[in-house]
Scaffold this motif. Structure first.
Motif, PDB file in Angstrom:
ATOM      1  N   LYS A   1       0.817  -1.203   0.000  1.00 24.46           N
ATOM      2  CA  LYS A   1       0.000   0.000   0.000  1.00 24.46           C
ATOM      3  C   LYS A   1       0.855   1.259   0.000  1.00 24.46           C
ATOM      4  O   LYS A   1       0.408   2.322  -0.427  1.00 24.46           O
ATOM      5  CB  LYS A   1      -0.933   0.008   1.211  1.00 24.46           C
ATOM      6  CG  LYS A   1      -2.038  -1.045   1.141  1.00 24.46           C
ATOM      7  CD  LYS A   1      -2.956  -0.959   2.345  1.00 24.46           C
ATOM      8  CE  LYS A   1      -4.081  -1.985   2.247  1.00 24.46           C
ATOM      9  NZ  LYS A   1      -4.994  -1.918   3.426  1.00 24.46           N
ATOM     10  N   GLN A   2       2.080   1.142   0.487  1.00 22.06           N
ATOM     11  CA  GLN A   2       2.961   2.308   0.549  1.00 22.06           C
ATOM     12  C   GLN A   2       3.969   2.376  -0.604  1.00 22.06           C
ATOM     13  O   GLN A   2       4.480   3.452  -0.911  1.00 22.06           O
ATOM     14  CB  GLN A   2       3.764   2.306   1.868  1.00 22.06           C
ATOM     15  CG  GLN A   2       2.992   2.745   3.093  1.00 22.06           C
ATOM     16  CD  GLN A   2       2.029   1.683   3.577  1.00 22.06           C
ATOM     17  OE1 GLN A   2       2.378   0.507   3.637  1.00 22.06           O
ATOM     18  NE2 GLN A   2       0.805   2.095   3.918  1.00 22.06           N
ATOM     19  N   LEU A   3       4.273   1.242  -1.245  1.00 25.32           N
ATOM     20  CA  LEU A   3       5.382   1.189  -2.203  1.00 25.32           C
ATOM     21  C   LEU A   3       4.887   0.863  -3.608  1.00 25.32           C
ATOM     22  O   LEU A   3       4.270  -0.178  -3.831  1.00 25.32           O
ATOM     23  CB  LEU A   3       6.403   0.130  -1.760  1.00 25.32           C
ATOM     24  CG  LEU A   3       7.635  -0.043  -2.648  1.00 25.32           C
ATOM     25  CD1 LEU A   3       8.455   1.236  -2.712  1.00 25.32           C
ATOM     26  CD2 LEU A   3       8.492  -1.203  -2.145  1.00 25.32           C
ATOM     27  N   SER A   4       5.170   1.765  -4.548  1.00 29.22           N
ATOM     28  CA  SER A   4       4.872   1.547  -5.970  1.00 29.22           C
ATOM     29  C   SER A   4       6.183   1.497  -6.746  1.00 29.22           C
ATOM     30  O   SER A   4       7.162   2.166  -6.374  1.00 29.22           O
ATOM     31  CB  SER A   4       4.003   2.675  -6.525  1.00 29.22           C
ATOM     32  OG  SER A   4       2.772   2.759  -5.855  1.00 29.22           O
ATOM     33  N   LEU A   5       6.190   0.726  -7.825  1.00 26.82           N
ATOM     34  CA  LEU A   5       7.422   0.634  -8.611  1.00 26.82           C
ATOM     35  C   LEU A   5       7.105   0.388 -10.073  1.00 26.82           C
ATOM     36  O   LEU A   5       6.039  -0.106 -10.443  1.00 26.82           O
ATOM     37  CB  LEU A   5       8.339  -0.467  -8.070  1.00 26.82           C
ATOM     38  CG  LEU A   5       7.838  -1.925  -8.073  1.00 26.82           C
ATOM     39  CD1 LEU A   5       8.029  -2.599  -9.428  1.00 26.82           C
ATOM     40  CD2 LEU A   5       8.567  -2.727  -7.010  1.00 26.82           C
ATOM     41  N   ILE A   6       8.083   0.762 -10.905  1.00 23.91           N
ATOM     42  CA  ILE A   6       8.077   0.404 -12.323  1.00 23.91           C
ATOM     43  C   ILE A   6       9.523   0.120 -12.705  1.00 23.91           C
ATOM     44  O   ILE A   6      10.427   0.917 -12.423  1.00 23.91           O
ATOM     45  CB  ILE A   6       7.453   1.512 -13.200  1.00 23.91           C
ATOM     46  CG1 ILE A   6       7.452   1.079 -14.676  1.00 23.91           C
ATOM     47  CG2 ILE A   6       8.143   2.848 -13.010  1.00 23.91           C
ATOM     48  CD1 ILE A   6       6.622   2.012 -15.563  1.00 23.91           C
ATOM     49  N   GLY A   7       9.759  -1.057 -13.280  1.00 23.59           N
ATOM     50  CA  GLY A   7      11.119  -1.460 -13.611  1.00 23.59           C
ATOM     51  C   GLY A   7      11.153  -2.293 -14.873  1.00 23.59           C
ATOM     52  O   GLY A   7      10.141  -2.860 -15.297  1.00 23.59           O
TER      53      GLY A   7
END
Length: 661
Positions: free
Chosen positions: A529-535
């Motif tokens: 819920k706190q951490l978003s990412l794109i890799g």
């Protein structure tokens, strides 16, 4: 029927809008696709195309440093500026001016061959820009942004729905600003005015109209030309200071573009619909392009050659009609698409001569303004690309999908000196298995057709169009949704396509086939819920296969890295509601400067850091943001190709504030 929900501001999307996969979930697309959502663009304060695409594997700059617009390659294959960029999945817009992102909801990339839907385009991929539209909730926002070099931009975004049943929608975006990217002798400005309108006339009939006009008038950074080879090697200079500009401030790139797209949808029944689209894109520019050449690596003394181009014009006119629907069955369901497209592309590339002046790589001097002294030399050209296509996506039970399609194309290309005409039939085939509802495994084979390229202005056969050719692509991959909603993708691809080279007479010519094969990885979404990412990451093996040309046989195509990778993450601090911290790493590996691999530019990694804070001021939702790009102030070669080198931009601090009314 499938009902899905997506949290506002997600790093992942639940559908794509590109090609025959319009409104299809990414899990059901049997091809590598990446989506950079509005939330990612906002978190990175991205306003340029490359700023968005650096989040997807295999994307590199090509030929130009990006001071005026973004010329890019995917997997080492150039993204053609007049056919591979699409507005709302349809209209081919002309990427010869920075395409603004302020009015875009997301940027999509469909990797590889896409000729079934888009005709004659290279198998680098389709870059699709999806516009913002009016939503159920009203939108009124005003934003200001600036950087430490003096650039400043104001942006207004207004969206409303009207009517007793809210059948009318309008989304208006207005942008104006002063440009500065931190290099010497650079100035300019840009503007955008856009409208996305929609009308649901009846239960079965709806219309969408997109209008956008944008302009950009800025100084163009000089390109650094390669020195002639000596003993089979090309000597490269040290990477210059990122703030150095060998051109004068007056050497402007002044361009404007207008894009218009109308779409009509009519529902024939509960299972069948028809659409019609018509669009027109026009770009005009005046350009003073300069290249630094014939220089001494010891003293830096050389020649700056400036080319004058006045009144250049490019126009694309595009029509599409499509019938699509479903034939249900007890264990087999058909989703059929039958369509026709017509795309006419006209260009008038004018040249007004050039001049040479002394310049120094290490101690640049200001260049006195000059004007064209010769009458324009006209180089008109036209392309007519027409095609019928049919696709059947067959669902076999709940786990298997078979997609089969074919396109019949008629292509004609004409310049003042050459003319090509060809007919092609190209298939596309894919098989997908879903062992679980959140996992898909697929294999596909696609044939595409492409134009092979047009000789650039710095070649002896400038403007000449090479003969069309066929590209063949195989791909196997797996996609899955994990954690809180992270889309994970892994694919192996193998593409064979025509290669080009520069011959001994400085002519741009065909050079047999080249093969691009490798693994691509991608992930995007909310890990918690706190951490978003794109890799993303790419492991590429590319080589030229023309045994008749010993100089290039077995060598890597120019400007093609074996490795690229990116990772951007944002963490929302639970201890400080509204505060989010972000960071990104963007890596591009070593790349050869030409097809003979006579030199290579080194790999580089840039670092981005950011913070944004959402609060309320005077009762209004307010976002305060700071982003530091190239945080380590790294000096690096950002691009190669077509005999040029380009330098990466300096460290740039961007600050912004947005108020939602």
């Amino acid at each position: 029927m499938t009902v899905s929900a997506e949290r506002s501001g997600s790093y992942k999307t639940n559908s794509v809008q590109v090609g025959t996969f319009r409104d299809v979930a990414p899990l059901d697309v049997p091809q590598t696709s990446n989506v950079v959502t509005r939330e990612v663009l906002d978190a990175q304060a991205a306003t340029t195309l490359f700023g968005a695409l650096r989040n997807t594997a295999g994307v590199t700059r090509s030929q130009l440093s990006g001071s005026t617009y973004d010329n890019v390659a995917i997997r080492g294959i150039l993204v053609e500026n007049r056919g591979n960029y699409r507005l709302n999945g349809s209209l081919p817009i002309i990427n010869l001016i920075d395409i603004p992102l302020e009015n875009k909801e997301r940027v999509e990339v469909l990797k590889g061959a896409s000729s079934l839907y888009y005709g004659f385009v290279p198998p680098s991929g389709i870059v699709n820009l999806v516009t913002k539209r009016a939503t159920k909730e009203p939108v009124t926002s005003f934003a200001l942004s600036a950087n430490q070099y003096g650039a400043a931009t104001a942006h207004a975004d207004i969206g409303r729905r009207f009517g007793e049943q809210e059948q009318f929608g309008a989304r208006i975006n207005l942008v104006t600003g002063r440009e500065d990217i931190g290099i010497d002798r650079y100035s300019g400005d840009r503007q955008l005015a856009s409208a996305a309108l929609d009308w649901k006339a009846t239960r079965d009939l709806s219309f969408k109209l997109d209008l956008e006009h944008y302009r950009k008038d800025v100084s163009e950074q000089a390109a650094i030309a390669l020195l002639p080879a000596s003993g089979g090697r090309i000597a490269l200079p040290q990477v210059p200071d990122a703030k150095r500009n060998l051109a004068g401030e007056w050497q402007k790139y002044d361009a404007e573009a207008t894009n218009v797209l109308l779409r009509t949808d009519y529902r024939l029944s509960d299972t069948w619909s028809v659409l019609f689209e018509a669009g027109h894109a026009k770009t005009e520019r005046d350009r003073n392009f300069s290249q630094f050449q014939n220089y001494s690596l010891v003293t830096g003394a050389g020649t700056l050659r400036t080319f004058f181009n006045r009144g250049q014009e490019w126009e694309n006119t595009n029509y599409r009609t499509e019938l699509f629907g479903m034939i249900p069955g007890s264990w087999m369901t058909h989703e059929l698409t039958l369509g026709f497209t017509r795309n006419d592309r006209d260009a008038n590339s004018r040249s007004n001569g050039s001049f040479d002046v002394a310049q120094n790589l290490y101690s640049p001097v200001d260049i006195a303004p000059r004007s064209p002294s010769v009458a324009p030399v006209l180089a008109p050209s036209s392309i007519k690309d027409r095609g019928w296509y049919v696709q059947d996506r067959v669902s076999l039970g709940e786990r298997w999908q078979l997609t089969a399609g074919v396109r019949s194309s008629q292509y004609e290309s004409t310049t003042a000196t050459t003319r090509y005409e060809t007919d092609d039939v190209n298939p596309a085939l894919a098989l997908m298995f879903k062992p679980m509802s959140n996992v898909s495994v697929y294999a596909s084979y696609i044939e595409g057709v492409e134009e092979s390229g047009q000789a650039p202005a710095n070649r002896a056969n400038a403007g000449e169009l090479l003969a069309p050719a066929v590209a063949k692509q195989k791909e196997v991959g797996v996609k899955a949704e994990v954690a809180q909603g992270v889309l994970v993708q892994a694919a192996y691809f193998d593409i064979k396509r025509p290669s080009t080279a520069i011959d001994s007479a400085n002519r741009f010519v065909l050079n047999g086939l080249a093969q691009y094969k490798g693994f691509e990885l991608a992930a995007s979404g909310e890990l918690t819920k706190q951490l978003s990412l794109i890799g993303s990451a790419l492991f590429l093996d590319a080589e030229q296969l023309n045994q008749a040309n010993a100089a290039t046989y077995g060598r890597t195509p120019e400007n093609t890295p074996r490795r690229t990778a990116s990772l951007f993450a944002e963490y929302r601090l639970p201890q400080v509601p509204g505060l989010a911290l972000s960071g990104g790493l963007f890596y591009v590996g070593e790349r050869p400067v030409d097809n003979a691999n006579q030199a290579s530019i080194g790999g580089y990694t840039t670092v981005s850091l950011g913070a944004r804070y959402i609060t309320r001021i005077a009762g209004k939702r307010t976002t305060l943001q700071a982003v530091l790009d190239n945080a380590t102030d790294k000096s690096y070669w950002s691009t190669a190709g077509n005999g040029f080198l380009g330098v990466g931009g300096p460290r740039t601090l961007k600050v912004a504030a947005k108020v939602d009314f």
